[in-house]
Scaffold this motif. Sequence first.
Motif, short mmCIF file in Angstrom:
data_model
loop_
_atom_site.label_atom_id
_atom_site.label_comp_id
_atom_site.label_asym_id
_atom_site.label_seq_id
_atom_site.Cartn_x
_atom_site.Cartn_y
_atom_site.Cartn_z
N ASP A 132 0.78 -1.26 -0.13
CA ASP A 132 0.46 -0.18 0.16
C ASP A 132 0.62 1.27 0.23
OD1 ASP A 132 -1.61 1.42 0.87
OD2 ASP A 132 -2.69 0.98 2.44
N ASP A 158 -10.12 4.37 -1.28
CA ASP A 158 -9.90 3.36 -0.67
C ASP A 158 -9.64 2.41 -2.32
OD1 ASP A 158 -10.12 3.46 1.73
OD2 ASP A 158 -12.23 2.63 2.10
N ASP A 218 -6.91 0.33 -2.08
CA ASP A 218 -7.10 -0.60 -1.07
C ASP A 218 -7.62 -1.44 -1.08
OD1 ASP A 218 -6.20 1.09 1.11
OD2 ASP A 218 -8.04 1.52 2.49
N LEU A 263 -7.67 -1.34 5.64
CA LEU A 263 -7.08 -2.83 4.66
C LEU A 263 -6.13 -4.35 5.62
CD1 LEU A 263 -6.44 -3.51 2.17
CD2 LEU A 263 -4.24 -2.25 2.00
#
Length: 156
Positions: free
Chosen positions: A11, A58, A61, A81
């Motif tokens: 991420d 998101d 995610d 996440l």
Amino acid sequence: MTLAPIAIYVDADACPVKDETFRVAARYGLHVFVVSNSFMNLPREPWIERVVVSDGFDAADDWIAERVGPGAIVITADVPLASRCVKAGASVLAPTGKPFTDSSVGMALATRNLMQDLRESGLITGGPKPFSRQDRSAFLGALDRAVVRLRRERGL
């Protein structure tokens, strides 16, 4: 049944340990997906894959959570996440090296929500402590242990 290869999902927006992740992945020959909402400069290696998602809420995610399962290692500081990925069977590490597990992710979510409420009410105005060399070192050790554990489980 064929096991999916071990892969690392980062991420990447605001991730302070991308270089450390690349170092460990190179040592073990692992594929790394670097997922972000914008273009970022990365080493040009065939095993590092840049994934740029929309800037929707998101989006990074969701991209990660929809693809991970057993054999995946996810690097994120995002607790929601982390929760989604742990439920999918992935190994999840914070950039500080702290693992998220079935038993710890619920408490991490509760703490995150409490801190968010305290910040919104003005009772707490600071953010997390600065990232340190000790955090970086702890992360390197934790990622190496996660890879070794997954390799052992798979007979590699």
